[in-house]
Design a protein around this motif. Structure first.
Motif, PDB file in Angstrom:
ATOM      1  N   ASP A  86       0.824  -1.204   0.000  1.00 47.52           N
ATOM      2  CA  ASP A  86       0.000   0.000   0.000  1.00 47.52           C
ATOM      3  C   ASP A  86       0.859   1.255   0.000  1.00 47.52           C
ATOM      4  O   ASP A  86       0.374   2.359   0.219  1.00 47.52           O
ATOM      5  CB  ASP A  86      -0.946   0.006   1.209  1.00 47.52           C
ATOM      6  N   ARG A  87       2.164   1.097  -0.239  1.00 46.87           N
ATOM      7  CA  ARG A  87       3.099   2.206  -0.401  1.00 46.87           C
ATOM      8  C   ARG A  87       3.710   2.097  -1.794  1.00 46.87           C
ATOM      9  O   ARG A  87       3.722   1.021  -2.394  1.00 46.87           O
ATOM     10  CB  ARG A  87       4.223   2.134   0.638  1.00 46.87           C
ATOM     11  N   PRO A  88       4.262   3.183  -2.307  1.00 44.59           N
ATOM     12  CA  PRO A  88       4.950   3.092  -3.597  1.00 44.59           C
ATOM     13  C   PRO A  88       6.135   2.127  -3.520  1.00 44.59           C
ATOM     14  O   PRO A  88       6.849   2.078  -2.516  1.00 44.59           O
ATOM     15  CB  PRO A  88       5.430   4.531  -3.849  1.00 44.59           C
ATOM     16  N   VAL A  89       6.314   1.359  -4.579  1.00 43.44           N
ATOM     17  CA  VAL A  89       7.446   0.446  -4.694  1.00 43.44           C
ATOM     18  C   VAL A  89       8.251   0.861  -5.927  1.00 43.44           C
ATOM     19  O   VAL A  89       7.696   1.008  -7.019  1.00 43.44           O
ATOM     20  CB  VAL A  89       6.991  -1.024  -4.844  1.00 43.44           C
ATOM     21  N   VAL A  90       9.551   1.055  -5.737  1.00 37.26           N
ATOM     22  CA  VAL A  90      10.425   1.480  -6.833  1.00 37.26           C
ATOM     23  C   VAL A  90      11.325   0.319  -7.219  1.00 37.26           C
ATOM     24  O   VAL A  90      11.951  -0.312  -6.348  1.00 37.26           O
ATOM     25  CB  VAL A  90      11.282   2.703  -6.439  1.00 37.26           C
ATOM     26  N   PHE A  91      11.403   0.042  -8.516  1.00 39.65           N
ATOM     27  CA  PHE A  91      12.254  -1.035  -9.033  1.00 39.65           C
ATOM     28  C   PHE A  91      13.444  -0.421  -9.766  1.00 39.65           C
ATOM     29  O   PHE A  91      13.278   0.438 -10.642  1.00 39.65           O
ATOM     30  CB  PHE A  91      11.462  -1.942  -9.972  1.00 39.65           C
ATOM     31  N   VAL A  92      14.639  -0.875  -9.391  1.00 39.96           N
ATOM     32  CA  VAL A  92      15.883  -0.350  -9.953  1.00 39.96           C
ATOM     33  C   VAL A  92      16.645  -1.497 -10.593  1.00 39.96           C
ATOM     34  O   VAL A  92      16.894  -2.519  -9.954  1.00 39.96           O
ATOM     35  CB  VAL A  92      16.745   0.313  -8.857  1.00 39.96           C
ATOM     36  N   ARG A  93      17.037  -1.333 -11.828  1.00 38.95           N
ATOM     37  CA  ARG A  93      17.718  -2.407 -12.528  1.00 38.95           C
ATOM     38  C   ARG A  93      19.191  -2.451 -12.169  1.00 38.95           C
ATOM     39  O   ARG A  93      19.791  -1.444 -11.776  1.00 38.95           O
ATOM     40  CB  ARG A  93      17.545  -2.262 -14.043  1.00 38.95           C
ATOM     41  N   ALA A  94      19.791  -3.625 -12.291  1.00 37.77           N
ATOM     42  CA  ALA A  94      21.216  -3.789 -12.036  1.00 37.77           C
ATOM     43  C   ALA A  94      22.007  -2.873 -12.961  1.00 37.77           C
ATOM     44  O   ALA A  94      21.683  -2.721 -14.131  1.00 37.77           O
ATOM     45  CB  ALA A  94      21.623  -5.245 -12.257  1.00 37.77           C
ATOM     46  N   GLY A  95      23.033  -2.259 -12.414  1.00 38.46           N
ATOM     47  CA  GLY A  95      23.877  -1.376 -13.216  1.00 38.46           C
ATOM     48  C   GLY A  95      23.434   0.065 -13.246  1.00 38.46           C
ATOM     49  O   GLY A  95      24.123   0.914 -13.814  1.00 38.46           O
ATOM     50  N   GLU A  96      22.299   0.382 -12.645  1.00 33.19           N
ATOM     51  CA  GLU A  96      21.819   1.766 -12.615  1.00 33.19           C
ATOM     52  C   GLU A  96      22.821   2.657 -11.886  1.00 33.19           C
ATOM     53  O   GLU A  96      23.275   2.354 -10.788  1.00 33.19           O
ATOM     54  CB  GLU A  96      20.456   1.834 -11.921  1.00 33.19           C
ATOM     55  N   GLN A  97      23.186   3.775 -12.528  1.00 29.81           N
ATOM     56  CA  GLN A  97      24.121   4.735 -11.949  1.00 29.81           C
ATOM     57  C   GLN A  97      23.442   6.081 -11.790  1.00 29.81           C
ATOM     58  O   GLN A  97      22.491   6.403 -12.509  1.00 29.81           O
ATOM     59  CB  GLN A  97      25.352   4.887 -12.861  1.00 29.81           C
ATOM     60  N   ALA A  98      23.955   6.890 -10.856  1.00 27.17           N
ATOM     61  CA  ALA A  98      23.381   8.217 -10.645  1.00 27.17           C
ATOM     62  C   ALA A  98      23.399   9.029 -11.925  1.00 27.17           C
ATOM     63  O   ALA A  98      22.431   9.743 -12.243  1.00 27.17           O
ATOM     64  CB  ALA A  98      24.146   8.944  -9.535  1.00 27.17           C
ATOM     65  N   ALA A  99      24.468   8.926 -12.699  1.00 26.93           N
ATOM     66  CA  ALA A  99      24.579   9.715 -13.933  1.00 26.93           C
ATOM     67  C   ALA A  99      23.507   9.348 -14.949  1.00 26.93           C
ATOM     68  O   ALA A  99      23.140  10.179 -15.791  1.00 26.93           O
ATOM     69  CB  ALA A  99      25.967   9.522 -14.550  1.00 26.93           C
ATOM     70  N   ASP A 100      22.971   8.123 -14.864  1.00 28.70           N
ATOM     71  CA  ASP A 100      21.947   7.695 -15.815  1.00 28.70           C
ATOM     72  C   ASP A 100      20.673   8.526 -15.676  1.00 28.70           C
ATOM     73  O   ASP A 100      19.875   8.593 -16.611  1.00 28.70           O
ATOM     74  CB  ASP A 100      21.597   6.221 -15.602  1.00 28.70           C
ATOM     75  N   GLU A 101      20.461   9.128 -14.519  1.00 29.48           N
ATOM     76  CA  GLU A 101      19.250   9.897 -14.263  1.00 29.48           C
ATOM     77  C   GLU A 101      19.410  11.377 -14.605  1.00 29.48           C
ATOM     78  O   GLU A 101      18.464  12.153 -14.446  1.00 29.48           O
ATOM     79  CB  GLU A 101      18.850   9.728 -12.798  1.00 29.48           C
TER      80      GLU A 101
END
Length: 298
Positions: A131-146
């Motif tokens: 009942d809360r937001p769930v965030v999915f992050v893929r392997a290899g995600e970097q801060a610069a990607d955002e």
């Protein structure tokens, strides 16, 4: 006690990426970060096997959360980081751990195909009961990607954030979903790209001219209806630039395409807790190239 940004940790590459994303989000929110590491008991005969002995158990229950916490504290000075080691079925434990969380962050394993990753059974079960937001992050995600690339095209975490993308159904808009997306864009100091897509019934393409006229009327109605749904929110967040898009075609495909230029994709999960996710959210979860936030609503 303030709410936390909670992340499920199991030592995998995807859970480490999720922990780093969660740390950055906790700093944006000004909230503590809680790492939840789960030890799933194994049957006694297996527990006696050499590879599942005391040393392996100690590694999983002590070393992973300790080293992860230490690393996050070094990379994110001032962030309040705590770790918790729990035992049980991972999906059940994570759902229970969300009671005091602002949001839960989980990792998703990358697949071999371009732009594809895998949301496992634990993640899907958690999302169906959250009942809360769930965030999915893929392997290899970097801060610069955002973030946008720098002036010469080099990835950088010092440049402005890419837009937040939100998928919306104007026939059943939800304040929780919209508010989450606007707030996410505001705390990143970036714009919000709102994507609404629609598909008329199949017979429109082959029906009489009256059906084609109705098709055209639906297309014209979309932008006006979308603007009406968003108006209270643009007034509440006047500093957030909003781009409104109405597309004909598959909503999932349009959102996946938009994810290539997004810092975060926000989608909803319709229905009561425990229900299956819809086809649009399913497509985005498995093909988005950006982190995906799933917000539950009735």
């Amino acid at each position: 006690m303030p709410p936390t940004v909670t992340v499920g940790l199991d030592g995998s590459a995807e859970s480490r990426a999720a922990a780093e994303w969660a740390a950055r989000e906790a700093q944006l929110l000004g909230l503590p970060l809680k790492l939840v590491q789960i030890w799933e008991p194994v049957p006694p005969p297996m527990a006696q096997a050499p590879l599942l002995g005391a040393e392996t158990k100690q590694y999983w229950t002590e070393r992973i959360p300790r080293e992860t916490s230490e690393g996050i504290r070094l990379r994110h000075p001032g962030l309040d980081v705590t770790g918790e080691q729990l035992s049980g079925r991972p999906a059940d434990v994570l759902v229970d751990a969300m009671k005091d969380a602002e949001l839960l962050v989980l990792g998703s394993r990358a697949l071999g195909g371009i732009g594809e990753f895998l949301v496992g059974s634990v993640g899907l079960s958690v999302m169906a009961h959250a009942d809360r937001p769930v965030v999915f992050v893929r392997a290899g995600e970097q801060a610069a990607d955002e973030h946008e690339t720098d002036p010469v095209g080099i990835p950088s975490a010092s440049t402005p954030f890419r837009p937040v993308v939100m998928g919306i159904d104007i026939e059943s808009p939800d304040d929780g979903l919209i508010g989450f997306a606007f707030a996410a864009a505001a705390r990143r100091g970036t714009s919000l790209r709102v994507v609404h897509s629609w598909n008329p019934p199949a017979h429109y393409a082959y029906g009489p001219s009256a059906d084609l006229e109705q098709h055209g009327a639906l297309a014209r109605r979309g932008p006006t209806a979308l603007a009406g749904v968003l108006r209270p929110w643009t007034e509440k967040f006047p500093e957030t630039e909003v781009t409104e898009e109405c597309h004909y075609g598959s909503p999932g495909s349009h959102l996946v395409d938009a994810s290539h230029r997004a810092s975060l994709v926000v989608v909803g999960r319709h229905g009561p807790l425990g229900a299956h996710i819809g086809s649009v959210t399913h497509a985005v979860l498995h093909h988005s190239t950006a982190p995906v936030a799933v917000v539950s609503h009735g």
